[in-house]
Structures are given as structure tokens and as C-alpha cells.
Design an enzyme around this catalytic site. Structure first.
Site, short mmCIF file in Angstrom:
data_model
loop_
_atom_site.label_atom_id
_atom_site.label_comp_id
_atom_site.label_asym_id
_atom_site.label_seq_id
_atom_site.Cartn_x
_atom_site.Cartn_y
_atom_site.Cartn_z
N ASN A 9 -0.89 36.64 18.67
CA ASN A 9 0.21 37.33 17.99
C ASN A 9 0.65 36.44 16.83
OD1 ASN A 9 2.59 38.52 17.20
ND2 ASN A 9 3.70 38.12 19.10
N LYS A 11 2.85 37.05 14.69
CA LYS A 11 4.28 37.22 14.36
C LYS A 11 4.42 37.39 12.83
CE LYS A 11 5.38 34.87 18.62
NZ LYS A 11 6.31 34.09 19.41
N HIS A 92 8.08 43.24 22.57
CA HIS A 92 8.16 41.78 22.48
C HIS A 92 9.64 41.35 22.52
CE1 HIS A 92 7.74 37.67 21.17
NE2 HIS A 92 6.45 37.76 21.47
N GLU A 94 11.17 39.13 21.00
CA GLU A 94 11.78 38.89 19.69
C GLU A 94 12.28 40.20 19.08
OE1 GLU A 94 8.49 36.69 18.04
OE2 GLU A 94 8.96 35.02 19.38
N GLU A 162 5.92 37.39 29.38
CA GLU A 162 6.30 36.31 28.47
C GLU A 162 7.73 35.88 28.77
OE1 GLU A 162 3.64 36.41 24.71
OE2 GLU A 162 5.46 37.53 24.31
N GLY A 168 7.51 29.69 22.19
CA GLY A 168 7.73 28.82 21.03
C GLY A 168 8.49 27.55 21.35
N SER A 200 3.91 29.49 25.00
CA SER A 200 3.42 28.12 24.82
C SER A 200 2.04 27.87 25.42
CB SER A 200 4.45 27.12 25.36
OG SER A 200 5.67 27.24 24.65
P1 13P Z 1 4.03 30.96 21.57
O1 13P Z 1 2.60 30.91 22.06
O2 13P Z 1 4.18 30.46 20.16
O3 13P Z 1 4.97 30.32 22.54
O4 13P Z 1 4.44 32.50 21.48
C1 13P Z 1 4.19 33.34 22.57
C2 13P Z 1 4.44 34.74 22.16
O5 13P Z 1 5.57 35.13 21.94
C3 13P Z 1 3.28 35.62 21.99
O6 13P Z 1 3.66 36.94 21.84
#
Ligand code: 13P
Length: 240
Positions: A9, A11, A92, A94, A162, A168, A200
Site C-alpha cells: 500500500n 498510501k 483502511h 487512515e 491492521e 507506521g 510495520s
Molecule cells: P506500515 O507497513 O507502514 O506500518 O503500514 C501498514 C499499512 O497501513 C498498510 O496498509
């Protein structure tokens, strides 16, 4: 058996010049026995589709429930499909946080994905506060019930766990924590649907996670941006 899936992803990262990373991943994973997906910003999907890829599949990161209309700034599932996506992330954390998306919104987006012929990568996850209150399984069960529509199959849906506190942050959930959740999710979604862990994931912790019985792959953020970081994760999955 559920399909093994390594999904990246990106982002809100990446310009057209960064698509060389996708091509490098594509070349490096030839012969590996798993599905590999990169979910790109919407602006890059059409360009990526023009590249001569053999293995890496392309996904979007969000879709509006409607096929078209007066929704300035939004992108429909049909638009993603036409640009070359075969997958789209829904739910997601976020987007739940930044855009106040609810389980009902995410259910509608997932239905839109199916209408356009896309496979949905539906994300669920608890906050640290919810985990510390001992509510993790209840929260996840409610998110899944509320956002995975009737008619979900192993072909049209993938579920990604997640934990919000692991995204992150460099704080990966422990194998025991992941196993507890994934075993519960398996009971809810049946034996064939792929269950991914995200939060992560890096080359140095991937193998331990992929060794767990109900972890069928990963949804990777930061470590999917560079082929040098992502390819070892795909290799660990293929070996698992
Ligand atoms: P990270 O791997 O950067 O922690 O992000 C995970 C994520 O949100 C994937 O959708």
C-alpha cells in the site's frame, strides 16, 4: 487453501518516476508462488497499467460507493477498474480516521468494488485504547460484521488485520497477538478467504508472521515503496 498474498500500500506516496520500483519488483518475483499486489495512488494506476508487467497486480486505495456523480475529488471503482486496477483497499484505518468513514460507508464501498469487478482488500483494526480495554476481538468482529457485505467470497474479498497502533510505528504485533486475532477471523470468514496482517511488516519480521497458521500474507505500507525492501517480504511469503 487460502491464496498467499503479498500486498503493498503506497498510501499518498509515489510519482510516475517511482513506477520503476514496481517493474523491479515484477522482475524479481518471477517464479515465486504467491500473488503480489501493489495498491497505488489513483494517479499512477493508468501509467502502471501501460508498463510491461507479468506478475505484479495493481490495486487502488479507496473508491466512492457511486459509479459517477457530483462528488468532487472522489474516484469510483469503475474508474479504478478502467485505469487497470484489479483490487481496491476498503476500510483502511487512515480513511476511517481522516475521512470519518464508518462501517456502513465501507460496506457500500466494498459493494461498489464488486460492482466494478474489483476484489476488495477490506481492512479492520483496533486502536491501542481498545486493545488495552480488552475489547480487541469484539471491536474486530463488529467491524467485520458491519463492513463485509453479504456475498463475500474468497475471490472477491481479502481481509487485512491492521492494528492501528502498529501502523507506521515500527511496533509490530507479537505472533501471539496476531495468531489470536487471525484464528478468530478464520472462524468468522471460513476456510478459504485470505487473511493478511498489516502493521510495520519488514523483511526481518515477515517470516515469523507468515509461519502462523491463519496468516496468508501481509499488507505492507512503508516497506512496499522500494523493491529492495518489499521483494524479501514476498520471498519470505513464497517460502512459508
Ligand atoms: P506500515 O507497513 O507502514 O506500518 O503500514 C501498514 C499499512 O497501513 C498498510 O496498509
Amino acid at each position: 487453501m487460502p491464496k498467499k498474498i503479498a500486498a503493498g500500500n503506497w498510501k499518498m506516496n509515489g510519482l510516475v518516476s517511482d513506477l520503476t520500483e514496481v517493474l523491479e519488483i515484477d522482475g524479481a518475483i518471477d517464479g515465486l508462488d504467491c500473488t503480489t499486489i501493489i495498491c497505488l495512488p489513483a494517479t499512477l494506476i493508468y501509467a502502471a497499467d501501460g508498463d510491461p508487467r507479468k506478475r505484479v497486480e495493481i490495486g487502488g486505495q479507496h473508491c466512492h460507493p457511486s459509479p459517477s456523480g457530483a462528488h468532487t475529488g472522489d474516484v469510483s471503482a469503475e474508474m479504478l477498474a478502467e485505469a487497470g486496477a484489479a483490487y481496491v483497499i476498503t476500510g483502511h484505518s487512515e480513511r476511517r480516521a481522516d475521512h470519518r468513514e464508518t462501517d456502513a460507508d465501507i460496506r457500500a464501498q466494498t459493494e461498489a468494488a464488486w460492482r466494478a469487478g474489483l476484489t476488495a482488500i477490506l481492512c479492520i483494526g483496533e486502536t491501542l485504547e481498545q486493545r488495552e480495554a480488552g475489547r480487541t476481538l469484539d471491536v474486530l468482529g463488529a467491524q467485520l460484521n458491519g463492513s463485509l457485505p453479504e456475498g463475500a467470497t474468497p475471490e472477491n474479498a481479502i481481509v487485512a488485520y491492521e492494528p492501528v497502533w502498529a501502523i507506521g510505528t515500527g511496533k509490530v504485533a507479537s505472533p501471539d497477538q496476531v495468531a489470536e486475532v487471525h484464528d478468530a477471523l478464520r472462524a468468522q470468514v471460513g476456510p478459504e478467504m485470505s487473511l493478511l496482517y498489516g502493521g510495520s511488516v519488514r523483511a526481518n519480521n515477515a517470516a515469523e508472521l507468515f509461519a502462523l497458521a491463519n496468516v496468508d500474507g501481509a499488507l505492507v505500507g512503508g516497506a512496499s515503496l522500494k523493491a529492495a525492501d518489499f521483494v524479501p517480504i514476498v520471498e519470505a511469503l513464497a517460502r512459508s
